[in-house]
Design a protein around this motif. Sequence first.
Motif, PDB file in Angstrom:
ATOM      1  N   GLU A  64     -34.266   5.722 -26.593  1.00 32.93           N
ATOM      2  CA  GLU A  64     -35.483   5.404 -25.777  1.00 32.93           C
ATOM      3  C   GLU A  64     -36.361   4.316 -25.814  1.00 32.93           C
ATOM      4  O   GLU A  64     -36.652   3.795 -26.928  1.00 32.93           O
ATOM      5  CB  GLU A  64     -36.454   6.826 -25.906  1.00 32.93           C
ATOM      6  CG  GLU A  64     -37.495   6.821 -25.183  1.00 32.93           C
ATOM      7  CD  GLU A  64     -38.764   7.838 -25.520  1.00 32.93           C
ATOM      8  OE1 GLU A  64     -40.020   7.979 -25.097  1.00 32.93           O
ATOM      9  OE2 GLU A  64     -38.466   8.506 -26.526  1.00 32.93           O
ATOM     10  N   GLY A  65     -36.491   3.654 -24.632  1.00 31.37           N
ATOM     11  CA  GLY A  65     -37.341   2.233 -24.750  1.00 31.37           C
ATOM     12  C   GLY A  65     -36.657   1.217 -25.134  1.00 31.37           C
ATOM     13  O   GLY A  65     -37.283   0.080 -25.081  1.00 31.37           O
ATOM     14  N   ILE A  66     -35.353   1.079 -25.303  1.00 29.83           N
ATOM     15  CA  ILE A  66     -34.614   0.074 -25.572  1.00 29.83           C
ATOM     16  C   ILE A  66     -33.745  -0.601 -24.630  1.00 29.83           C
ATOM     17  O   ILE A  66     -32.991   0.335 -24.019  1.00 29.83           O
ATOM     18  CB  ILE A  66     -33.471   0.235 -26.724  1.00 29.83           C
ATOM     19  CG1 ILE A  66     -34.429   0.316 -27.989  1.00 29.83           C
ATOM     20  CG2 ILE A  66     -32.564  -1.115 -27.210  1.00 29.83           C
ATOM     21  CD1 ILE A  66     -35.406  -0.640 -28.335  1.00 29.83           C
ATOM     22  N   GLY A  67     -33.884  -1.726 -23.996  1.00 29.47           N
ATOM     23  CA  GLY A  67     -33.111  -2.095 -22.910  1.00 29.47           C
ATOM     24  C   GLY A  67     -31.721  -2.302 -22.904  1.00 29.47           C
ATOM     25  O   GLY A  67     -31.016  -2.119 -24.276  1.00 29.47           O
ATOM     26  N   LYS A  68     -30.995  -2.467 -21.957  1.00 28.57           N
ATOM     27  CA  LYS A  68     -29.388  -2.681 -21.962  1.00 28.57           C
ATOM     28  C   LYS A  68     -29.099  -4.011 -21.134  1.00 28.57           C
ATOM     29  O   LYS A  68     -29.935  -4.516 -19.892  1.00 28.57           O
ATOM     30  CB  LYS A  68     -28.623  -1.620 -21.337  1.00 28.57           C
ATOM     31  CG  LYS A  68     -28.639  -0.379 -22.261  1.00 28.57           C
ATOM     32  CD  LYS A  68     -27.470   0.604 -21.685  1.00 28.57           C
ATOM     33  CE  LYS A  68     -27.371   1.714 -22.479  1.00 28.57           C
ATOM     34  NZ  LYS A  68     -26.469   2.814 -22.011  1.00 28.57           N
ATOM     35  N   VAL A  69     -28.476  -4.811 -21.513  1.00 25.43           N
ATOM     36  CA  VAL A  69     -28.015  -5.983 -20.864  1.00 25.43           C
ATOM     37  C   VAL A  69     -27.124  -6.036 -19.785  1.00 25.43           C
ATOM     38  O   VAL A  69     -26.122  -5.135 -19.654  1.00 25.43           O
ATOM     39  CB  VAL A  69     -27.184  -7.147 -22.075  1.00 25.43           C
ATOM     40  CG1 VAL A  69     -26.889  -8.310 -21.129  1.00 25.43           C
ATOM     41  CG2 VAL A  69     -28.265  -7.359 -23.148  1.00 25.43           C
TER      42      VAL A  69
END
Length: 345
Positions: free
Chosen positions: A75-80
Amino acid sequence: MLAMQGLMPPCVELTTPGGNRLLVPIYSAEGFADGGRACVIKDAGDDPDITDGVSIWAEVRLTLQQPQITFVAGEGIGKVTLPGLQISVGEPAINPVPRQMIEAAIRPLLPENAGARVTISIPGGEKLARRTLNPTLGIVGGLSIIGTTGIVEPMSEEAFKSSLKPQISVAKALGFDSIVMVPGKIGQDFAVHRYGLPAVAVVQTSNFIGYMLESAVEFGIKDVLLFGHLGKLVKVAGGVFHTHNRMADARMETLAAYMAAEGAPQAAVRAVLECTTTEAAIPILQVYSLEPVYSVLARRASIRAQRFVFEDLAVGTAIVSMKGELLGLDDSARRIGGSLAWNIN
């Protein structure tokens, strides 16, 4: 991994990439049969960081007979989603140095031939990410875990400048040799939504126009369109490449000088020098039919910018008002903007 053994230490010791040993307080921890998770609170010190005080969770699960350590965006961590960053497309936005630090902490605790799946989470991170450059960089769904030293440098201008640079690498990776540099979000919105410039080629510089021009040279960019408000770009015309008003502020003086050079009467020059903002000066230039001054300033900004990077790239300049109205531009801006299919009608 200590949590899996039923141990809940108040803090853990780790070594930063620079060799410093740190004691990190643990806010919360719990164990599972195959791993555990723990939470720390981000302490940004004196750094003006929107993530100061957020909860960062790390969950580790053993993967028996699979020796690699893999990373998952919680949760709350982005993906490239775009190429050109340090992490491949599709991967969680956790940069190489943080990954190395995590692996160094985990690997000695793993059983032989076992690996681990590491999930990093920041509750509320997706909302916070909207106030960062992540959407511009193609990082979706949350924040990035970045860093090179493991230690926050208080009020670090260098760290902020470094965070701007990946915008250029993304544009370059997507095939752009021409990019648009805008001082901030307002200029970016006008460039993309009003003038149709490609969003992935529009790069925010903040106050560091000189630094970003040098960075464009490093990445092999051929053409730069400086696009922004009169108040910022008139400084570039005056040879100022760090545009924060506490570093240098000769906006009104530069504007007045170029008005005088174009034949403005003393009354117009004095009226502009009494203004506190360039936006307030715009009606004065209109009254005295001095609108051609904007294109002169645009040409001068381009010349000064090219000199700044020793002619290693071509620069064009387009100047707009706070309402997004195009005030002036030079021939190089028309050429570069045209190559990016902008709409200036």
